[in-house]
Enzyme design. Structure first.
Site, PDB file in Angstrom:
ATOM      1  N   SER A 162      -6.873   0.142  -1.741  1.00  0.00           N
ATOM      2  CA  SER A 162      -5.699   0.984  -2.416  1.00  0.00           C
ATOM      3  C   SER A 162      -5.151   0.562  -3.257  1.00  0.00           C
ATOM      4  O   SER A 162      -6.078   1.435  -4.000  1.00  0.00           O
ATOM      5  CB  SER A 162      -4.993  -1.229  -1.562  1.00  0.00           C
ATOM      6  OG  SER A 162      -3.295  -1.164  -2.183  1.00  0.00           O
ATOM      7  N   THR A 163      -4.991  -0.118  -4.642  1.00  0.00           N
ATOM      8  CA  THR A 163      -4.772  -0.318  -5.734  1.00  0.00           C
ATOM      9  C   THR A 163      -6.092   0.471  -6.275  1.00  0.00           C
ATOM     10  O   THR A 163      -7.356   0.114  -6.467  1.00  0.00           O
ATOM     11  CB  THR A 163      -4.110  -1.338  -6.404  1.00  0.00           C
ATOM     12  OG1 THR A 163      -3.587  -1.824  -6.032  1.00  0.00           O
ATOM     13  CG2 THR A 163      -4.608  -1.016  -8.009  1.00  0.00           C
ATOM     14  N   ASP A 201      -7.047  -7.268   3.533  1.00  0.00           N
ATOM     15  CA  ASP A 201      -6.169  -5.454   4.557  1.00  0.00           C
ATOM     16  C   ASP A 201      -7.343  -5.305   4.750  1.00  0.00           C
ATOM     17  O   ASP A 201      -8.583  -4.600   4.135  1.00  0.00           O
ATOM     18  CB  ASP A 201      -5.384  -4.728   3.671  1.00  0.00           C
ATOM     19  CG  ASP A 201      -5.094  -3.991   5.584  1.00  0.00           C
ATOM     20  OD1 ASP A 201      -5.245  -4.447   6.625  1.00  0.00           O
ATOM     21  OD2 ASP A 201      -4.309  -2.252   5.216  1.00  0.00           O
ATOM     22  N   HIS A 217      -3.109   3.243   1.134  1.00  0.00           N
ATOM     23  CA  HIS A 217      -2.084   2.214   0.765  1.00  0.00           C
ATOM     24  C   HIS A 217      -1.134   2.958  -0.013  1.00  0.00           C
ATOM     25  O   HIS A 217      -1.827   3.160  -1.384  1.00  0.00           O
ATOM     26  CB  HIS A 217      -1.857   0.631  -0.047  1.00  0.00           C
ATOM     27  CG  HIS A 217      -2.909  -0.179   0.767  1.00  0.00           C
ATOM     28  ND1 HIS A 217      -3.091  -1.502   0.897  1.00  0.00           N
ATOM     29  CD2 HIS A 217      -2.780  -0.373   3.040  1.00  0.00           C
ATOM     30  CE1 HIS A 217      -3.970  -2.094   1.692  1.00  0.00           C
ATOM     31  NE2 HIS A 217      -2.975  -2.080   3.194  1.00  0.00           N
ATOM     32  N   MET A 272      -5.681  -4.651  -3.994  1.00  0.00           N
ATOM     33  CA  MET A 272      -5.160  -5.788  -3.942  1.00  0.00           C
ATOM     34  C   MET A 272      -5.105  -6.790  -2.497  1.00  0.00           C
ATOM     35  O   MET A 272      -5.355  -5.856  -1.858  1.00  0.00           O
ATOM     36  CB  MET A 272      -3.696  -5.961  -4.361  1.00  0.00           C
ATOM     37  CG  MET A 272      -3.028  -7.075  -5.000  1.00  0.00           C
ATOM     38  SD  MET A 272      -1.874  -7.322  -5.601  1.00  0.00           S
ATOM     39  CE  MET A 272      -2.510  -6.657  -7.615  1.00  0.00           C
TER      40      MET A 272
END
Length: 227
Positions: A46-47, A169, A73, A166
């Protein structure tokens, strides 16, 4: 052919018990059972993910003997741009996944923004299925959805990688993977993460086999799929 600059290249109380593949009445030697099985790599991030994906995917060799499924994401549109940019610098092919396409070795498939990416076996091949079922923990695509989907594939040895991001998930999906098939799990180390949430969650749940600095993840993937 893509050009490439050479680069350097267990369980919580509620977690079901993982039964390693290969146990049971199979009479073949273990080495032959492993060599006969197909390989699959799945990465969730993600991030900070685009930078991390560039480091890992650009370090994988042409002719990689496994497909790579990637969940990053991102909103719609941005995943295609990411895939095109990575394809231009990687030795493997990188593309945005399409519904119904047959998965090929040596190709990385990035889940499109706003679609969960799942796979199914059909006539001995792996087929991508994109869907817009509800978000999972606010995410679509969700790493959990993809990990859970690949846990149902019976004839694959799997490598699951959880990188910077973050939240948590991927952790629930890893429980399914560990319980249903032969999988090795790699988590990115805190040292190299932009955000340590997703790897930390997987590590805290005792679902991780190796913790690796970002620069060493590609080598670990290659070691696992070459066994």
């Amino acid at each position: 052919m893509n050009t490439h600059r050479n680069q350097k290249r267990h369980v919580s109380p509620e977690t079901p018990v993982y039964h390693p593949a290969g146990e049971g009445p199979d009479q073949q030697p273990a080495s032959k059972r492993r060599s006969a099985r197909k390989k699959l790599v799945c990465i969730g991030t993600s991030t900070g993910g685009p930078r991390a994906l560039q480091t890992v995917l650009a370090s994988l060799p042409e002719g990689l003997p496994a497909p790579v499924l990637v969940v990053q994401h991102m909103p719609p549109g941005f995943t295609r741009q990411l895939a095109n940019r990575l394809n231009s610098i990687c030795r493997i092919t990188v593309k945005e996944a399409e519904d119904g396409e047959i998965v090929q070795k040596g190709t990385a498939y990035i889940a499109p923004g706003d679609f969960h990416m799942k796979v199914r076996e059909q006539a001995g091949q792996m087929v991508i299925q994109l869907e817009q079922s509800p978000t999972v923990s606010g995410h679509r695509p969700a790493v959990d959805q993809t990990f859970e989907s690949i846990s149902r594939l019976k004839h694959y040895d799997k490598v699951a990688v959880v990188m910077t991001g973050m939240g948590s998930d991927g952790t629930k999906g890893l429980i399914h993977l560990k319980n249903e098939g032969n999988v090795k799990v790699i988590a990115e180390s805190k040292e190299s993460c932009i955000v340590y949430g997703m790897p930390r969650s997987a590590i805290a749940a005792n679902l991780v086999d190796e913790i690796k600095h970002l620069n060493d993840i590609a080598d670990a993937i290659i070691d696992y799929i070459s066994d």
